[in-house]
Design a protein around this motif. Structure first.
Motif, PDB file in Angstrom:
ATOM      1  N   PRO A 226       0.815  -1.232   0.000  1.00  0.00           N
ATOM      2  CA  PRO A 226       0.000   0.000   0.000  1.00  0.00           C
ATOM      3  C   PRO A 226       0.840   1.269   0.000  1.00  0.00           C
ATOM      4  CG  PRO A 226      -0.943  -1.603   1.506  1.00  0.00           C
ATOM      5  CD  PRO A 226       0.374  -2.164   1.067  1.00  0.00           C
ATOM      6  N   ALA A 227       1.953   1.274   0.744  1.00  0.00           N
ATOM      7  CA  ALA A 227       2.825   2.458   0.757  1.00  0.00           C
ATOM      8  C   ALA A 227       3.458   2.674  -0.609  1.00  0.00           C
ATOM      9  CB  ALA A 227       3.906   2.298   1.825  1.00  0.00           C
ATOM     10  N   LYS A 229       2.188   1.713  -3.539  1.00  0.00           N
ATOM     11  CA  LYS A 229       1.138   2.162  -4.454  1.00  0.00           C
ATOM     12  C   LYS A 229       0.793   3.630  -4.218  1.00  0.00           C
ATOM     13  CE  LYS A 229      -2.334  -0.734  -4.870  1.00  0.00           C
ATOM     14  NZ  LYS A 229      -3.341  -1.772  -4.537  1.00  0.00           N
ATOM     15  N   SER A 230       0.774   4.034  -2.961  1.00  0.00           N
ATOM     16  CA  SER A 230       0.500   5.435  -2.644  1.00  0.00           C
ATOM     17  C   SER A 230       1.574   6.341  -3.233  1.00  0.00           C
ATOM     18  CB  SER A 230       0.415   5.624  -1.126  1.00  0.00           C
ATOM     19  OG  SER A 230       0.248   6.974  -0.783  1.00  0.00           O
ATOM     20  N   SER A 231       2.822   5.882  -3.177  1.00  0.00           N
ATOM     21  CA  SER A 231       3.929   6.665  -3.720  1.00  0.00           C
ATOM     22  C   SER A 231       3.793   6.828  -5.230  1.00  0.00           C
ATOM     23  CB  SER A 231       5.263   5.993  -3.383  1.00  0.00           C
ATOM     24  OG  SER A 231       5.438   5.886  -1.982  1.00  0.00           O
ATOM     25  N   ASN A 233       1.004   6.592  -6.916  1.00  0.00           N
ATOM     26  CA  ASN A 233      -0.198   7.404  -7.138  1.00  0.00           C
ATOM     27  C   ASN A 233       0.099   8.898  -7.023  1.00  0.00           C
ATOM     28  OD1 ASN A 233      -3.149   7.435  -7.565  1.00  0.00           O
ATOM     29  ND2 ASN A 233      -3.203   8.320  -5.515  1.00  0.00           N
ATOM     30  N   ASN A 234       1.042   9.236  -6.124  1.00  0.00           N
ATOM     31  CA  ASN A 234       1.421  10.642  -5.922  1.00  0.00           C
ATOM     32  C   ASN A 234       2.607  11.067  -6.786  1.00  0.00           C
ATOM     33  OD1 ASN A 234      -0.414  11.656  -3.746  1.00  0.00           O
ATOM     34  ND2 ASN A 234       0.429   9.900  -2.662  1.00  0.00           N
ATOM     35  N   GLU A 249      -5.705  -0.832 -10.286  1.00  0.00           N
ATOM     36  CA  GLU A 249      -5.239   0.490 -10.701  1.00  0.00           C
ATOM     37  C   GLU A 249      -4.945   0.535 -12.203  1.00  0.00           C
ATOM     38  OE1 GLU A 249      -4.704   0.296  -6.359  1.00  0.00           O
ATOM     39  OE2 GLU A 249      -4.239  -1.079  -8.004  1.00  0.00           O
TER      40      GLU A 249
END
Length: 299
Positions: A226-227, A229-231, A233-234, A249
């Motif tokens: 999750p971390a 993927k968040s990176s 995504n941003n 995604e």
């Protein structure tokens, strides 16, 4: 050894406080201290000492703490098997590496459950080493690992591959196809988790093509999918991730796959259990189901 006292001891080490454990357990501090004193008398070593940082384990206490988790889990396993015997329940414990447990295994177990409706399943995410250790100590029944173990106490079957893809934010300027040398030009987030093999395999594959991980602009490391993927995504970097973890995604076009020519990070998936003479029929049933159906059942 009094396992209730061992559980008290473990909680004291984790919280660094006798008073907190006594309050949580609804017993007096003196009763808790007496339980730990009995442990010390039985083992012949002082286990705890007070300091300005709270209650800390002695060297002997650290040794006991290291093994206490396994000892208490064995007790839980014993109680579970006795309950299963009393109520005719078949409980099967499965360990697996993180991405499989989080993204693929629940879907597969749904299909297994349809075939074996009287069996109950429990999943845990563990590293390869932890899974094999649990298997040998009979704390789990089956495990999925990414490295083939060499142990004559175990049965091993290769059941598929984990597909690894390089992903970027769909709005990123990173090209859809690059050469491996171009990895040096793009900022990357590295998934570095002991329950996965992506980081170590990436280092090995880079070495095979004459590159070093030090030549890749790693912005930072994360220890969870999750971390990572968040990176992405941003737009903080590109990242190598299991395909199953980013399938949604990619479908929603939030991420895109960046193809790296002549560079492959896919790795084998192995299913491991104890030899047939050391396992129960339900475990054999599920093991054989996985072997026969292989990766086609993975969602």
């Amino acid at each position: 050894m009094n396992l209730a006292a061992l559980a008290y001891f473990r909680e004291v080490v984790e919280t660094k406080s006798i008073s907190k454990v006594a309050a949580n357990r609804h017993i007096s501090q003196s009763a808790l201290s007496q339980n730990i004193q009995k442990l010390e008398d039985e083992l012949g070593y002082q286990l705890l000492e007070r300091s300005n940082k709270g209650v800390l384990p002695t060297e002997a206490g650290r040794i006991l703490f290291k093994y206490s988790g396994t000892m208490l889990r064995i007790e839980d396993k014993l109680k579970e098997e006795l309950d299963a015997l009393a109520y005719s329940i078949e409980n099967i414990r499965i360990n697996g590496y993180l991405s499989l447990v989080d993204y693929s295994l629940p879907c597969v177990l749904y299909k297994v459950k349809k075939n074996f409706p009287t069996y109950n399943f429990e999943m845990r995410a563990k590293s390869n080493m932890e899974s094999i250790t649990d298997l040998i100590n009979e704390l789990t029944d089956l495990c999925f690992v990414t490295e083939e173990p060499c142990d004559d106490r175990l049965d091993v079957s290769r059941i598929g591959k984990e597909h690894i893809v390089l992903v970027a934010n769909s709005e990123s300027a990173v090209p859809d196809i690059i050469d491996v040398e171009e990895l040096q030009r793009h900022e990357m987030v590295l998934l570095d988790d002991e329950a996965l093999t992506i980081s170590s395999f990436l280092k090995s594959q880079l070495k095979n093509v004459g590159l070093s991980i030090d030549q890749i602009p790693i912005m930072f490391k994360v220890d969870s999918i999750p971390a990572a993927k968040s990176s992405v995504n941003n737009q903080l970097g590109i990242c190598f991730l299991p395909y199953m973890s980013v399938k949604k995604e990619l479908y929603e076009k939030k991420f895109k796959v960046v193809e790296v020519r002549k560079f492959n990070l896919d790795y084998d998936i192995y299913l491991v259990t104890r030899q047939k003479c050391s396992r129960q029929k339900p475990v054999t049933d599920v093991y054989n189901y996985f072997v026969e159906n292989g990766e086609k059942d993975f969602c």
